[in-house]
Enzyme design. Sequence first.
Site, PDB file in Angstrom:
ATOM      1  N   PRO A   2       2.346  -0.534   7.865  1.00 18.32           N
ATOM      2  CA  PRO A   2       1.043  -0.475   8.537  1.00 18.32           C
ATOM      3  C   PRO A   2       0.383  -1.845   8.603  1.00 18.32           C
ATOM      4  CG  PRO A   2       1.263   1.307   6.964  1.00 18.32           C
ATOM      5  CD  PRO A   2       2.442   0.404   6.747  1.00 18.32           C
ATOM      6  N   GLU A   3      -0.211  -2.127   9.749  1.00 14.96           N
ATOM      7  CA  GLU A   3      -0.922  -3.387   9.927  1.00 14.96           C
ATOM      8  C   GLU A   3      -2.423  -3.124   9.843  1.00 14.96           C
ATOM      9  OE1 GLU A   3       0.568  -5.623  13.296  1.00 14.96           O
ATOM     10  OE2 GLU A   3       2.552  -4.734  13.092  1.00 14.96           O
TER      11      GLU A   3
END
Length: 293
Positions: A2-3
């Site tokens: 996840p960013e």
Amino acid sequence: MPELPEVETVRRGLAPVMEGARIVRVEARRPDLRLPLPRDFVKRLEGQTVTGIGRRAKYLTADLASGDVLLMHLGMSGSFRVSHDDGKAMSGEFHHPRATAPAHDHVVFHMSSGATVTFNDPRRFGLMLIVPRGELAAHPLMREVGPEPLGNAFDANLLAASCGPKKTSLKAVLLDQTVVAGLGNIYVCEALHRARLSPKRRASTIATRTGAPNARAVALVDAIKAVLNDAIRAGGSSLRDHRRTDGELGYFQHHFRVYDREGEPCVTPGCHGTVRRIVQNGRSTYFCATCQR
């Protein structure tokens, strides 16, 4: 992994049920995730009021009334599931079943708000640590993290100053968490396309010889902020394991301009190019060689 938009989406899902609520009970169903849980993990959390849910780069933070901070990372497959006293999970328009196997429910928080917050992580690459608030900035995981790209301090001057001395590619510099926090492969590809800058361009070319920003730096900062804000509004990009806390899928992947679109037409108005895929530093890069220079 996840960013920033995905982590920010999770933060916004946890805040309504955790902020201002007391942690009534904690279930630590295993002694470790990617790193061992603190030996006094449960004792330091139970009875504490959560005064705020924050985010730093790709980390979630829960400030406690004790002055400690619960520092959390989703890893590759971690997710939070929120349910209520009646046992019903939150859901939404884009709800899809997430990983719910009890064997992967590693940490469970029972909140005075009536919510149960469950951390599920099949691959166990996530982490949870407890750090005194005054020591957080100097913690090994935090001390070299760069500026937040959506913060006021992040501007063309700051980015140009960081890129000016660099001899590596622009993409490599943007993925460096000491230069800018929270960016990953997806949103770097997307921002570079919006700014019409080649990922292969030398990073130093967005600064003058004196280190001042040029028009490329201004365009890139604007593109980074725009793509992150758009992705947050869309709930992030649901690729592989990412889900929101209500089980809903983010849908920014439906608005990708280049990422995972190899061989498709470029969407830049007036451009007749085709999206290409190359490998840089072991990561896939998607871009249009016609309009990105």
